[in-house]
Design a protein around this motif. Structure first.
Motif, PDB file in Angstrom:
ATOM      1  N   ALA A  15       0.236  -1.402  -0.271  1.00 19.92           N
ATOM      2  CA  ALA A  15       0.151   0.007  -0.011  1.00 19.92           C
ATOM      3  C   ALA A  15       0.578   1.035   0.010  1.00 19.92           C
ATOM      4  CB  ALA A  15      -0.960   0.136   1.230  1.00 19.92           C
ATOM      5  N   GLU A  16       1.718   1.306   1.113  1.00 21.02           N
ATOM      6  CA  GLU A  16       2.591   2.848   1.324  1.00 21.02           C
ATOM      7  C   GLU A  16       3.409   2.382  -0.601  1.00 21.02           C
ATOM      8  OE1 GLU A  16       5.536   1.348   4.244  1.00 21.02           O
ATOM      9  OE2 GLU A  16       3.895   1.899   5.639  1.00 21.02           O
ATOM     10  N   LEU A  17       3.978   1.538  -0.981  1.00 25.04           N
ATOM     11  CA  LEU A  17       4.628   1.637  -2.548  1.00 25.04           C
ATOM     12  C   LEU A  17       3.536   2.490  -3.662  1.00 25.04           C
ATOM     13  CD1 LEU A  17       6.756   0.796  -4.444  1.00 25.04           C
ATOM     14  CD2 LEU A  17       6.057  -1.157  -4.318  1.00 25.04           C
ATOM     15  N   LEU A  18       2.132   1.968  -3.906  1.00 24.50           N
ATOM     16  CA  LEU A  18       1.122   1.964  -4.499  1.00 24.50           C
ATOM     17  C   LEU A  18       1.037   3.622  -4.170  1.00 24.50           C
ATOM     18  CD1 LEU A  18      -0.229  -1.294  -5.086  1.00 24.50           C
ATOM     19  CD2 LEU A  18       0.865  -0.243  -6.151  1.00 24.50           C
ATOM     20  N   GLN A  19       0.835   3.713  -3.052  1.00 28.03           N
ATOM     21  CA  GLN A  19       0.949   5.785  -3.035  1.00 28.03           C
ATOM     22  C   GLN A  19       1.939   6.247  -3.304  1.00 28.03           C
ATOM     23  OE1 GLN A  19       0.388   5.775   1.392  1.00 28.03           O
ATOM     24  NE2 GLN A  19      -1.807   4.997   0.875  1.00 28.03           N
ATOM     25  N   ARG A  20       3.045   6.075  -3.825  1.00 33.60           N
ATOM     26  CA  ARG A  20       4.837   6.981  -4.202  1.00 33.60           C
ATOM     27  C   ARG A  20       4.224   7.952  -5.574  1.00 33.60           C
ATOM     28  NH1 ARG A  20       9.442   3.640  -3.549  1.00 33.60           N
ATOM     29  NH2 ARG A  20      10.478   5.287  -4.862  1.00 33.60           N
ATOM     30  N   GLY A  21       4.800   8.813  -5.745  1.00 29.22           N
ATOM     31  CA  GLY A  21       4.209   9.392  -6.448  1.00 29.22           C
ATOM     32  C   GLY A  21       5.332   9.083  -7.834  1.00 29.22           C
ATOM     33  N   ASP A  22       6.156   8.344  -7.738  1.00 26.08           N
ATOM     34  CA  ASP A  22       7.525   8.194  -8.656  1.00 26.08           C
ATOM     35  C   ASP A  22       7.158   6.762  -9.408  1.00 26.08           C
ATOM     36  OD1 ASP A  22       8.016   6.880  -6.208  1.00 26.08           O
ATOM     37  OD2 ASP A  22       9.865   7.317  -6.437  1.00 26.08           O
ATOM     38  N   LEU A  23       6.583   6.303  -9.416  1.00 25.15           N
ATOM     39  CA  LEU A  23       5.970   4.558  -9.925  1.00 25.15           C
ATOM     40  C   LEU A  23       6.877   4.926 -11.131  1.00 25.15           C
ATOM     41  CD1 LEU A  23       2.744   3.534  -8.161  1.00 25.15           C
ATOM     42  CD2 LEU A  23       5.126   2.949  -7.013  1.00 25.15           C
ATOM     43  N   PRO A  24       6.644   3.707 -11.763  1.00 26.85           N
ATOM     44  CA  PRO A  24       6.995   4.092 -12.739  1.00 26.85           C
ATOM     45  C   PRO A  24       5.349   3.999 -14.019  1.00 26.85           C
ATOM     46  CG  PRO A  24       8.522   2.026 -12.449  1.00 26.85           C
ATOM     47  CD  PRO A  24       7.015   2.041 -11.022  1.00 26.85           C
ATOM     48  N   VAL A  25       5.958   3.844 -14.826  1.00 22.96           N
ATOM     49  CA  VAL A  25       4.827   4.214 -16.137  1.00 22.96           C
ATOM     50  C   VAL A  25       5.343   3.678 -17.835  1.00 22.96           C
ATOM     51  CG1 VAL A  25       4.715   6.303 -15.520  1.00 22.96           C
ATOM     52  CG2 VAL A  25       5.601   6.719 -16.870  1.00 22.96           C
ATOM     53  N   ARG A  26       4.595   3.242 -18.682  1.00 24.85           N
ATOM     54  CA  ARG A  26       4.467   1.843 -19.389  1.00 24.85           C
ATOM     55  C   ARG A  26       5.971   1.430 -19.026  1.00 24.85           C
ATOM     56  NH1 ARG A  26       2.028   3.842 -23.226  1.00 24.85           N
ATOM     57  NH2 ARG A  26       1.158   6.520 -23.519  1.00 24.85           N
ATOM     58  N   ASP A  27       5.691   0.631 -18.051  1.00 22.88           N
ATOM     59  CA  ASP A  27       6.804  -0.192 -17.684  1.00 22.88           C
ATOM     60  C   ASP A  27       6.445  -1.797 -17.775  1.00 22.88           C
ATOM     61  OD1 ASP A  27       8.735  -2.018 -16.894  1.00 22.88           O
ATOM     62  OD2 ASP A  27       9.705  -0.502 -15.681  1.00 22.88           O
ATOM     63  N   PRO A  28       5.277  -2.516 -18.198  1.00 19.85           N
ATOM     64  CA  PRO A  28       5.419  -3.789 -18.317  1.00 19.85           C
ATOM     65  C   PRO A  28       5.477  -4.368 -17.318  1.00 19.85           C
ATOM     66  CG  PRO A  28       5.028  -3.754 -20.591  1.00 19.85           C
ATOM     67  CD  PRO A  28       5.812  -2.205 -19.767  1.00 19.85           C
ATOM     68  N   ALA A  29       7.059  -4.867 -17.205  1.00 19.64           N
ATOM     69  CA  ALA A  29       7.151  -5.888 -16.715  1.00 19.64           C
ATOM     70  C   ALA A  29       7.473  -5.772 -15.386  1.00 19.64           C
ATOM     71  CB  ALA A  29       9.281  -6.339 -16.975  1.00 19.64           C
ATOM     72  N   TRP A  30       7.519  -4.555 -14.947  1.00 21.16           N
ATOM     73  CA  TRP A  30       8.021  -3.891 -13.455  1.00 21.16           C
ATOM     74  C   TRP A  30       5.958  -4.353 -13.042  1.00 21.16           C
ATOM     75  CZ3 TRP A  30       5.258  -0.167 -10.272  1.00 21.16           C
ATOM     76  CH2 TRP A  30       6.053  -0.114  -8.752  1.00 21.16           C
ATOM     77  N   TRP A  31       4.525  -3.195 -13.703  1.00 23.09           N
ATOM     78  CA  TRP A  31       3.565  -3.477 -12.814  1.00 23.09           C
ATOM     79  C   TRP A  31       3.132  -5.198 -13.276  1.00 23.09           C
ATOM     80  CZ3 TRP A  31       1.266  -0.485 -10.446  1.00 23.09           C
ATOM     81  CH2 TRP A  31       1.416   0.705 -10.475  1.00 23.09           C
ATOM     82  N   ASN A  32       4.057  -5.969 -14.441  1.00 25.42           N
ATOM     83  CA  ASN A  32       3.075  -7.411 -14.018  1.00 25.42           C
ATOM     84  C   ASN A  32       3.762  -8.078 -12.588  1.00 25.42           C
ATOM     85  OD1 ASN A  32       1.611  -8.181 -16.325  1.00 25.42           O
ATOM     86  ND2 ASN A  32       3.716  -8.251 -17.371  1.00 25.42           N
ATOM     87  N   VAL A  33       5.110  -7.636 -12.214  1.00 26.70           N
ATOM     88  CA  VAL A  33       5.448  -8.330 -11.096  1.00 26.70           C
ATOM     89  C   VAL A  33       4.315  -7.562  -9.697  1.00 26.70           C
ATOM     90  CG1 VAL A  33       7.185  -8.368  -9.286  1.00 26.70           C
ATOM     91  CG2 VAL A  33       8.131  -8.378 -11.572  1.00 26.70           C
ATOM     92  N   ILE A  34       4.066  -6.605  -9.824  1.00 25.66           N
ATOM     93  CA  ILE A  34       3.020  -5.955  -8.878  1.00 25.66           C
ATOM     94  C   ILE A  34       2.047  -6.410  -9.198  1.00 25.66           C
ATOM     95  CG2 ILE A  34       2.011  -3.304  -8.282  1.00 25.66           C
ATOM     96  CD1 ILE A  34       5.194  -3.383  -7.209  1.00 25.66           C
ATOM     97  N   VAL A  35       1.474  -6.585  -9.727  1.00 24.00           N
ATOM     98  CA  VAL A  35      -0.567  -7.195 -10.051  1.00 24.00           C
ATOM     99  C   VAL A  35       0.275  -9.327  -9.648  1.00 24.00           C
ATOM    100  CG1 VAL A  35      -1.496  -8.671 -11.461  1.00 24.00           C
ATOM    101  CG2 VAL A  35      -0.528  -6.033 -11.794  1.00 24.00           C
ATOM    102  N   SER A  36       1.093  -9.090  -9.764  1.00 23.90           N
ATOM    103  CA  SER A  36       1.704 -11.002  -9.632  1.00 23.90           C
ATOM    104  C   SER A  36       2.053 -11.294  -7.908  1.00 23.90           C
ATOM    105  CB  SER A  36       2.259 -11.121  -9.607  1.00 23.90           C
ATOM    106  OG  SER A  36       3.565 -13.286  -9.273  1.00 23.90           O
ATOM    107  N   VAL A  37       2.697  -9.891  -7.250  1.00 28.15           N
ATOM    108  CA  VAL A  37       2.375 -10.067  -6.184  1.00 28.15           C
ATOM    109  C   VAL A  37       1.130  -9.757  -4.956  1.00 28.15           C
ATOM    110  CG1 VAL A  37       3.831  -8.836  -3.701  1.00 28.15           C
ATOM    111  CG2 VAL A  37       5.331  -9.256  -6.062  1.00 28.15           C
TER     112      VAL A  37
END
Length: 193
Positions: A15-37
């Protein structure tokens, strides 16, 4: 950063991570890891994890954000979001006013994604299936269209599960009309309804 994300074990940390303002954009690999976790966190409900309910909301938030920022396409997230909501309803029950656990809100969201006309959607999906069977269209656009067909079918299958948590009335009846489309859409798994 991806390896660190894969090691997140608590919903509070995610939850803390997803509230950050500097999350990667247009980065499918990173977001797929987030979704998987987040998916693993939600599935931890099977083992009685105390924070599994929070993971359901985090998974939906991650899917919405990944779609919004261009990291994952609608074809990749539509059905995943619906399946997450169906699972949350199954594990934790209905909670009115919750975008994840209010079946009417989940259905309204899906209508916003698909449009409000089952007939128009069915015509679009049949056109995709027809184009696919003929092998016509550009390979990229055809591939994306086939992914949409599969995603919509899986989302509607999940809607049928969500519908089972709706109170009787007009919304439940309308959801039944959308669920009736499932066997008319090529592909997917066979289900009794």
């Amino acid at each position: 950063m991806t390896e660190a994300v894969a090691r997140i074990e608590s919903a509070a940390t995610m939850a803390e991570l997803l509230q950050r303002g500097d999350l990667p954009v247009r980065d499918p690999a990173w977001w797929n890891v987030i979704v998987s976790v987040c998916t693993s966190g939600l599935l931890s409900a099977e083992m009685g994890a105390v924070d599994a309910e929070q993971w359901a909301g985090l998974l939906v938030r991650a899917l919405d954000e990944a779609t919004r920022n261009g990291s994952l396409s609608r074809e990749e997230t539509l059905h995943r979001r619906m399946i997450a909501c169906a699972a949350a309803l199954q594990y934790f029950g209905v909670r009115k006013g919750d975008q994840v656990r209010d079946p009417e809100m989940v259905f309204t969201w899906l209508l916003g994604e698909l449009g409000n006309s089952p007939d128009r959607l069915l015509a679009e999906l049949r056109d995709i299936a027809s184009t696919s069977s003929r092998g016509s269209g550009g390979s990229g656009s055809l591939h994306r269209a086939i992914r949409r067909l599969a995603s919509v079918r899986m989302a509607l299958e999940a809607l049928c599960d969500v519908r089972s948590h709706m109170a009787g009335g007009p919304k439940r009846n309308e959801a039944a009309k959308w669920c009736a489309l499932v066997p008319l859409i090529p592909g997917g798994r066979m289900r009794d309804r």
